[in-house]
Design a protein around this motif. Structure first.
Motif, PDB file in Angstrom:
ATOM      1  N   SER A  34       0.848  -1.188   0.000  1.00 49.31           N
ATOM      2  CA  SER A  34       0.000   0.000   0.000  1.00 49.31           C
ATOM      3  C   SER A  34       0.886   1.242   0.000  1.00 49.31           C
ATOM      4  CB  SER A  34      -0.930  -0.011   1.212  1.00 49.31           C
ATOM      5  OG  SER A  34      -1.816   1.075   1.133  1.00 49.31           O
ATOM      6  N   ASN A  35       1.532   1.474  -1.143  1.00 50.48           N
ATOM      7  CA  ASN A  35       2.451   2.607  -1.263  1.00 50.48           C
ATOM      8  C   ASN A  35       1.789   3.961  -1.002  1.00 50.48           C
ATOM      9  OD1 ASN A  35       4.573   0.905  -1.711  1.00 50.48           O
ATOM     10  ND2 ASN A  35       4.503   1.101  -3.940  1.00 50.48           N
ATOM     11  N   LYS A  40       7.820   0.354   5.231  1.00 45.45           N
ATOM     12  CA  LYS A  40       7.201   0.063   3.941  1.00 45.45           C
ATOM     13  C   LYS A  40       7.675  -1.301   3.434  1.00 45.45           C
ATOM     14  CE  LYS A  40       7.292   1.876  -0.778  1.00 45.45           C
ATOM     15  NZ  LYS A  40       7.837   2.979  -1.587  1.00 45.45           N
ATOM     16  N   CYS A  41       6.712  -2.109   3.023  1.00 46.15           N
ATOM     17  CA  CYS A  41       7.002  -3.401   2.410  1.00 46.15           C
ATOM     18  C   CYS A  41       6.223  -3.453   1.095  1.00 46.15           C
ATOM     19  CB  CYS A  41       6.584  -4.548   3.311  1.00 46.15           C
ATOM     20  SG  CYS A  41       7.456  -4.565   4.887  1.00 46.15           S
ATOM     21  N   GLU A  42       6.954  -3.489   0.006  1.00 44.63           N
ATOM     22  CA  GLU A  42       6.323  -3.470  -1.318  1.00 44.63           C
ATOM     23  C   GLU A  42       5.360  -4.636  -1.516  1.00 44.63           C
ATOM     24  OE1 GLU A  42       6.577  -1.204  -3.739  1.00 44.63           O
ATOM     25  OE2 GLU A  42       8.121   0.028  -2.833  1.00 44.63           O
ATOM     26  N   ASN A  43       5.700  -5.782  -0.926  1.00 43.48           N
ATOM     27  CA  ASN A  43       4.887  -6.993  -1.099  1.00 43.48           C
ATOM     28  C   ASN A  43       5.189  -7.967   0.030  1.00 43.48           C
ATOM     29  OD1 ASN A  43       7.365  -8.298  -1.793  1.00 43.48           O
ATOM     30  ND2 ASN A  43       7.131  -7.522  -3.879  1.00 43.48           N
ATOM     31  N   LYS A  44       4.566  -9.141  -0.019  1.00 46.84           N
ATOM     32  CA  LYS A  44       4.745 -10.113   1.064  1.00 46.84           C
ATOM     33  C   LYS A  44       6.190 -10.572   1.180  1.00 46.84           C
ATOM     34  CE  LYS A  44       3.711 -14.333  -1.457  1.00 46.84           C
ATOM     35  NZ  LYS A  44       2.978 -15.549  -1.522  1.00 46.84           N
ATOM     36  N   LYS A  51      11.290 -10.667   4.440  1.00 46.87           N
ATOM     37  CA  LYS A  51      12.717 -10.364   4.614  1.00 46.87           C
ATOM     38  C   LYS A  51      12.980  -9.577   5.903  1.00 46.87           C
ATOM     39  CE  LYS A  51      14.135 -10.417  -0.187  1.00 46.87           C
ATOM     40  NZ  LYS A  51      14.536  -9.623  -1.352  1.00 46.87           N
ATOM     41  N   VAL A  52      12.054  -8.704   6.276  1.00 50.28           N
ATOM     42  CA  VAL A  52      12.258  -7.900   7.488  1.00 50.28           C
ATOM     43  C   VAL A  52      11.514  -8.466   8.691  1.00 50.28           C
ATOM     44  CG1 VAL A  52      12.687  -5.756   6.250  1.00 50.28           C
ATOM     45  CG2 VAL A  52      10.359  -6.300   6.952  1.00 50.28           C
ATOM     46  N   PHE A  53      10.786  -9.543   8.463  1.00 48.58           N
ATOM     47  CA  PHE A  53       9.980 -10.178   9.500  1.00 48.58           C
ATOM     48  C   PHE A  53      10.850 -10.603  10.677  1.00 48.58           C
ATOM     49  CE2 PHE A  53       8.481 -14.302  11.190  1.00 48.58           C
ATOM     50  CZ  PHE A  53       7.309 -13.877  11.778  1.00 48.58           C
ATOM     51  N   ASP A  54      10.393 -10.273  11.852  1.00 49.13           N
ATOM     52  CA  ASP A  54      11.064 -10.659  13.089  1.00 49.13           C
ATOM     53  C   ASP A  54      10.112 -11.600  13.815  1.00 49.13           C
ATOM     54  OD1 ASP A  54      12.262 -10.866  15.558  1.00 49.13           O
ATOM     55  OD2 ASP A  54      12.380  -8.730  15.933  1.00 49.13           O
TER      56      ASP A  54
END
Length: 195
Positions: free
Chosen positions: A11-12, A31-35, A40-43
């Motif tokens: 949701s840019n 911001k995460c462009e997609n899933k 990748k940044v998921f903790d």
């Protein structure tokens, strides 16, 4: 105070709006462009986070994410002030729920009610006792008296004081008395620690 995270997935436009006013927000936006970008940044510890995603992105629940971490975008359209209010309310709820049961070596610490419990036993703690336990538990290293003075009491390391020893002695005595546990807070020549 650590800012809570709000992940905005796919949701840019929403991200761009919030990014323009980020100095006025009580939370950090990511911001995460997609899933895939989110993964990748998921903790694995998302207790301090909220996820704004479209309903069809509940696939993320397979990553052991609780449904309560998701902000329902079906509520749109909203004014920006209402959106920020709703996000803040959701973050407060998440923080409250997280603080109500923190497990530390088999004990449950409820920061909201200040109760420390195990099995059927519980006792009330002071703010400072909670700070000590959380600080010692945050890393599995030994904390010197001067480290505790500086980071919990805000004293300079060269001040002569027995505040730390007194508080830890009393806290250990309370835990020993109530739970018959002599080993919750351990001492070593390099300082105090919780295993």
């Amino acid at each position: 105070m650590i800012k809570q995270n709000v992940f905005i997935i796919s949701s840019n436009p929403l991200y761009e709006i919030l990014d323009e006013i980020k100095e006025n927000l009580s939370f950090k936006i990511i911001k995460c462009e997609n899933k895939d970008a989110f993964i990748k940044v998921f903790d694995s510890d998302m207790t301090n986070s909220l996820i704004i995603a479209k309903p069809n992105q509940k696939f993320l629940l397979s990553k052991n994410l609780n449904e309560k971490l998701f902000f329902d975008v079906d509520l749109f359209p909203l004014s920006i002030s209402k959106l920020i209010e709703l996000i803040n309310i959701q973050l407060i709820k998440l923080k409250f729920n997280h603080q109500s049961k923190i497990n530390i070596n088999g004990y449950d610490l409820n920061i909201n009610s200040k109760f420390f419990s195990k099995d059927e036993l519980s006792m009330k703690l002071t703010e400072k006792e909670i700070e000590i336990i959380l600080y010692l538990n945050a890393t599995k290293k030994k904390h010197s008296v001067s480290d505790l003075q500086k980071n919990i009491w805000g004293y300079s390391p060269d001040m002569e004081t027995h505040t730390v020893e007194t508080h830890i002695y009393r806290l250990r005595k309370k835990i020993s008395s109530k739970f018959k546990d002599e080993n919750f807070i351990l001492s070593h020549q390099n300082g105090y620690f919780i295993e």
